[in-house]
Motif scaffolding. Sequence first.
Motif, PDB file in Angstrom:
ATOM      1  N   PRO A 173       0.850  -1.191   0.000  1.00 60.96           N
ATOM      2  CA  PRO A 173       0.000   0.000   0.000  1.00 60.96           C
ATOM      3  C   PRO A 173       0.893   1.251   0.000  1.00 60.96           C
ATOM      4  O   PRO A 173       2.082   1.164   0.388  1.00 60.96           O
ATOM      5  CB  PRO A 173      -0.783  -0.125   1.318  1.00 60.96           C
ATOM      6  CG  PRO A 173       0.084  -0.979   2.205  1.00 60.96           C
ATOM      7  CD  PRO A 173       0.774  -1.940   1.260  1.00 60.96           C
ATOM      8  N   PRO A 174       0.446   2.414  -0.466  1.00 58.00           N
ATOM      9  CA  PRO A 174      -0.932   2.713  -0.823  1.00 58.00           C
ATOM     10  C   PRO A 174      -1.325   2.334  -2.235  1.00 58.00           C
ATOM     11  O   PRO A 174      -2.473   2.452  -2.617  1.00 58.00           O
ATOM     12  CB  PRO A 174      -0.987   4.241  -0.659  1.00 58.00           C
ATOM     13  CG  PRO A 174       0.389   4.670  -1.026  1.00 58.00           C
ATOM     14  CD  PRO A 174       1.293   3.614  -0.512  1.00 58.00           C
ATOM     15  N   ASP A 175      -0.380   1.857  -3.027  1.00 56.49           N
ATOM     16  CA  ASP A 175      -0.667   1.480  -4.408  1.00 56.49           C
ATOM     17  C   ASP A 175       0.101   0.209  -4.711  1.00 56.49           C
ATOM     18  O   ASP A 175       1.320   0.219  -4.857  1.00 56.49           O
ATOM     19  CB  ASP A 175      -0.248   2.608  -5.361  1.00 56.49           C
ATOM     20  CG  ASP A 175      -0.656   2.332  -6.805  1.00 56.49           C
ATOM     21  OD1 ASP A 175      -0.965   1.173  -7.124  1.00 56.49           O
ATOM     22  OD2 ASP A 175      -0.650   3.289  -7.605  1.00 56.49           O
ATOM     23  N   ASN A 176      -0.616  -0.895  -4.821  1.00 53.10           N
ATOM     24  CA  ASN A 176       0.029  -2.193  -5.009  1.00 53.10           C
ATOM     25  C   ASN A 176       0.767  -2.311  -6.336  1.00 53.10           C
ATOM     26  O   ASN A 176       1.594  -3.203  -6.515  1.00 53.10           O
ATOM     27  CB  ASN A 176      -1.011  -3.313  -4.912  1.00 53.10           C
ATOM     28  CG  ASN A 176      -1.541  -3.481  -3.499  1.00 53.10           C
ATOM     29  OD1 ASN A 176      -0.883  -3.081  -2.539  1.00 53.10           O
ATOM     30  ND2 ASN A 176      -2.721  -4.062  -3.365  1.00 53.10           N
ATOM     31  N   GLU A 177       0.469  -1.418  -7.262  1.00 57.07           N
ATOM     32  CA  GLU A 177       1.099  -1.489  -8.578  1.00 57.07           C
ATOM     33  C   GLU A 177       2.433  -0.756  -8.631  1.00 57.07           C
ATOM     34  O   GLU A 177       3.164  -0.868  -9.608  1.00 57.07           O
ATOM     35  CB  GLU A 177       0.149  -0.913  -9.640  1.00 57.07           C
ATOM     36  CG  GLU A 177      -1.137  -1.693  -9.820  1.00 57.07           C
ATOM     37  CD  GLU A 177      -0.850  -3.144 -10.214  1.00 57.07           C
ATOM     38  OE1 GLU A 177      -0.021  -3.357 -11.121  1.00 57.07           O
ATOM     39  OE2 GLU A 177      -1.446  -4.046  -9.612  1.00 57.07           O
ATOM     40  N   LEU A 178       2.763  -0.002  -7.587  1.00 58.08           N
ATOM     41  CA  LEU A 178       4.011   0.753  -7.592  1.00 58.08           C
ATOM     42  C   LEU A 178       5.210  -0.162  -7.374  1.00 58.08           C
ATOM     43  O   LEU A 178       5.138  -1.131  -6.616  1.00 58.08           O
ATOM     44  CB  LEU A 178       4.000   1.831  -6.509  1.00 58.08           C
ATOM     45  CG  LEU A 178       3.028   2.999  -6.681  1.00 58.08           C
ATOM     46  CD1 LEU A 178       3.179   3.974  -5.520  1.00 58.08           C
ATOM     47  CD2 LEU A 178       3.265   3.710  -8.003  1.00 58.08           C
ATOM     48  N   SER A 179       6.309   0.171  -8.011  1.00 62.12           N
ATOM     49  CA  SER A 179       7.545  -0.575  -7.810  1.00 62.12           C
ATOM     50  C   SER A 179       8.201  -0.154  -6.498  1.00 62.12           C
ATOM     51  O   SER A 179       7.811   0.844  -5.884  1.00 62.12           O
ATOM     52  CB  SER A 179       8.509  -0.303  -8.975  1.00 62.12           C
ATOM     53  OG  SER A 179       8.952   1.055  -8.925  1.00 62.12           O
ATOM     54  N   ILE A 180       9.195  -0.924  -6.084  1.00 66.89           N
ATOM     55  CA  ILE A 180       9.941  -0.584  -4.874  1.00 66.89           C
ATOM     56  C   ILE A 180      10.561   0.811  -5.007  1.00 66.89           C
ATOM     57  O   ILE A 180      10.544   1.619  -4.070  1.00 66.89           O
ATOM     58  CB  ILE A 180      11.041  -1.629  -4.606  1.00 66.89           C
ATOM     59  CG1 ILE A 180      10.424  -2.934  -4.077  1.00 66.89           C
ATOM     60  CG2 ILE A 180      12.062  -1.115  -3.593  1.00 66.89           C
ATOM     61  CD1 ILE A 180       9.949  -2.859  -2.645  1.00 66.89           C
ATOM     62  N   SER A 181      11.134   1.118  -6.154  1.00 73.15           N
ATOM     63  CA  SER A 181      11.766   2.416  -6.361  1.00 73.15           C
ATOM     64  C   SER A 181      10.753   3.548  -6.304  1.00 73.15           C
ATOM     65  O   SER A 181      11.017   4.610  -5.730  1.00 73.15           O
ATOM     66  CB  SER A 181      12.504   2.443  -7.703  1.00 73.15           C
ATOM     67  OG  SER A 181      13.582   1.536  -7.697  1.00 73.15           O
ATOM     68  N   GLU A 182       9.576   3.323  -6.880  1.00 75.79           N
ATOM     69  CA  GLU A 182       8.540   4.351  -6.837  1.00 75.79           C
ATOM     70  C   GLU A 182       8.030   4.557  -5.412  1.00 75.79           C
ATOM     71  O   GLU A 182       7.781   5.682  -4.981  1.00 75.79           O
ATOM     72  CB  GLU A 182       7.370   3.964  -7.752  1.00 75.79           C
ATOM     73  CG  GLU A 182       7.573   4.325  -9.207  1.00 75.79           C
ATOM     74  CD  GLU A 182       7.457   5.823  -9.429  1.00 75.79           C
ATOM     75  OE1 GLU A 182       6.332   6.325  -9.551  1.00 75.79           O
ATOM     76  OE2 GLU A 182       8.497   6.500  -9.456  1.00 75.79           O
ATOM     77  N   LEU A 183       7.895   3.459  -4.656  1.00 73.05           N
ATOM     78  CA  LEU A 183       7.456   3.573  -3.260  1.00 73.05           C
ATOM     79  C   LEU A 183       8.497   4.320  -2.422  1.00 73.05           C
ATOM     80  O   LEU A 183       8.144   5.133  -1.566  1.00 73.05           O
ATOM     81  CB  LEU A 183       7.208   2.182  -2.676  1.00 73.05           C
ATOM     82  CG  LEU A 183       5.894   1.508  -3.065  1.00 73.05           C
ATOM     83  CD1 LEU A 183       5.901   0.045  -2.630  1.00 73.05           C
ATOM     84  CD2 LEU A 183       4.708   2.230  -2.441  1.00 73.05           C
ATOM     85  N   ALA A 184       9.763   4.045  -2.674  1.00 73.88           N
ATOM     86  CA  ALA A 184      10.814   4.756  -1.951  1.00 73.88           C
ATOM     87  C   ALA A 184      10.757   6.243  -2.252  1.00 73.88           C
ATOM     88  O   ALA A 184      10.892   7.085  -1.353  1.00 73.88           O
ATOM     89  CB  ALA A 184      12.179   4.185  -2.317  1.00 73.88           C
ATOM     90  N   ALA A 185      10.537   6.588  -3.514  1.00 73.70           N
ATOM     91  CA  ALA A 185      10.423   8.001  -3.896  1.00 73.70           C
ATOM     92  C   ALA A 185       9.215   8.650  -3.224  1.00 73.70           C
ATOM     93  O   ALA A 185       9.302   9.777  -2.713  1.00 73.70           O
ATOM     94  CB  ALA A 185      10.328   8.132  -5.410  1.00 73.70           C
ATOM     95  N   LEU A 186       8.085   7.933  -3.179  1.00 75.40           N
ATOM     96  CA  LEU A 186       6.882   8.464  -2.528  1.00 75.40           C
ATOM     97  C   LEU A 186       7.124   8.678  -1.034  1.00 75.40           C
ATOM     98  O   LEU A 186       6.724   9.703  -0.469  1.00 75.40           O
ATOM     99  CB  LEU A 186       5.711   7.515  -2.750  1.00 75.40           C
ATOM    100  CG  LEU A 186       4.383   7.889  -2.054  1.00 75.40           C
ATOM    101  CD1 LEU A 186       3.924   9.285  -2.458  1.00 75.40           C
ATOM    102  CD2 LEU A 186       3.310   6.850  -2.366  1.00 75.40           C
ATOM    103  N   ASP A 187       7.790   7.719  -0.391  1.00 82.18           N
ATOM    104  CA  ASP A 187       8.097   7.864   1.039  1.00 82.18           C
ATOM    105  C   ASP A 187       8.952   9.098   1.292  1.00 82.18           C
ATOM    106  O   ASP A 187       8.732   9.835   2.265  1.00 82.18           O
ATOM    107  CB  ASP A 187       8.818   6.623   1.563  1.00 82.18           C
ATOM    108  CG  ASP A 187       7.866   5.463   1.789  1.00 82.18           C
ATOM    109  OD1 ASP A 187       6.646   5.681   1.700  1.00 82.18           O
ATOM    110  OD2 ASP A 187       8.340   4.342   2.060  1.00 82.18           O
ATOM    111  N   MET A 188       9.939   9.347   0.428  1.00 81.38           N
ATOM    112  CA  MET A 188      10.799  10.516   0.606  1.00 81.38           C
ATOM    113  C   MET A 188      10.048  11.811   0.296  1.00 81.38           C
ATOM    114  O   MET A 188      10.319  12.851   0.901  1.00 81.38           O
ATOM    115  CB  MET A 188      12.054  10.376  -0.260  1.00 81.38           C
ATOM    116  CG  MET A 188      13.056   9.372   0.304  1.00 81.38           C
ATOM    117  SD  MET A 188      14.619   9.287  -0.606  1.00 81.38           S
ATOM    118  CE  MET A 188      14.183   8.134  -1.907  1.00 81.38           C
TER     119      MET A 188
END
Length: 552
Positions: free
Chosen positions: A92-107
């Motif tokens: 979550p929050p988006d199961n389709e996001l990659s690990i790299s995209e999730l890391a960018a969102l977290d930052m």
Amino acid sequence: MPMDATTSGTPTIQYHNINDQPVTVTAIVAVPVSTYQRNQRHCFGDLIPGEFPLATNPSIVLHVLTACNLDPQDLAKLEATCSFFRQPANFPPDNELSISELAALDMCQKRAIFKPMAPEERQDLKQRCGGSWKLVLRFLLAGEACCRRERSQAIAGPGHSIAVTSNGVVYSFGSNSSGQLGHGTTEEEWRPRQIRSLQGIRIIQAAAGPGRTMLISDAGQVYAFGKDSFGEAEYGAQGSKMVTTPQLVESLKNIFVVQAVIGNFFTAVLSREGRVYTFSWGNDGRIGHQTEPNDVEPHPLLGALENIPVVQIAAGYCYLLALACHPSGMSVYSVGCGLGGKLGHGSRTDEKYPRLIEQFQLLNLQPMVVAAGAWHAAVVGRDGRVCTWGWGRYGCLGHGNEECESAPKVVEALSKVKAVNVATGDYTTFVVSDDGDVYSFGCGESASLGHNAAADEQLLKPVYLCKTSLLQGNRHVNVLSPELVTSLKEVKERVVQISLTNSIYWNAHTFALTESGKLYAFGAGDKGQLGMELVNNQSERGNPERVDVDLR
């Protein structure tokens, strides 16, 4: 390598047609290796004992990527070289996001201007930046780097000064004929004085113009005081009234503002989504819209930047520069008066709408910081190179002469210096290097360059005959090429910001802010704008002097 614009569909990044490569682990100490131990690690593994595949615990990988604050470009490279980093992570929050995209969102979620955004606002920003959280992160980081958001700063305005602490407390001092200090009076202040009416409001940005001050809070609200006009000239009819305490700008209440600049005849603000709005400029559409000088309503800057996010704006004499964030990289646009070649397009013609400065592509330079002086401009590239252009009077371009340059030109005298910031004023330029050294060049009037300063107590009040005059102690010499400001080396601290007066009507003064929050001032101080009392009929300081204010 450009970053991908989206995590689905056709990416702009060129993936290498290679298999996921195992990483060889080299032992630090040579020890016998048992036959069942493996010397290789794979992203996915094949369940053989001894393997620790990344896919076994992607949450740990995500935590590492986020905690290390990787550059967005590095996250893109991970996706390009290993499929583990670009396939959906099912988090979550988006199961389709990659690990790299999730890391960018977290930052992104750590950034002050991103936190209060509603989900739909975040998605709009993502699409505006190019459809990737990595691109959003790059946009946010670029704005923080060039505008000192959330950090202490000092503004050397025309005759008055503003200092903001890292906690958002504001001090003002200097000329106050229009109430531009915000203390409810029109009396000059020779020492930094806190603006008490702002208690409880955290200020993150400030702008100072002739007789006017604008402050921006962490909630995106804009407060203005001094001359009640967004577009009058430096010397001319004042607005209908003077405002002597900070007042909320009602017309901007529905725009989350992160930066404001005050140019001659106009004011511009930048929203957190990267949109530029302008006030005034006369009624002949000189900046892309028809308006009257007394207009108080913001107008979106039309043209090429309507759908491109901007991270920084800078204003000079009747022109505006914008540092824009494309998916493919950073670029600079200019609009307004082209006299002296200050728009950077190879000519001296005016531009009614923002136009891309193409020279940076030819120079293979990625702009990271932009500065607009009265008649000249400067940019710092990602690689530390400095470019200047415009009217080169008094050597303010740093090319060893006083010639005009109508397109950006690299300052070759700084080829061995890696610059991180640049500041421009009225025919004056300062450059800050990555190790905290400061270089300056241009007009030496008011001793604002900081070079060869004689003992201040030995100097009488100077008489200015012309801008090229040489006065006692050699402190008013114009400098045609960059010179190290040795007087700032003596403070024995790393300088992180330089601010200087950007006005053709006021004698200039300069601020140097150190890493520990100490503020030093030199140059003209006849109105108290240095934040210190002058003695023996002096009107300026040649040596950097510590200002009695702590900006930590």
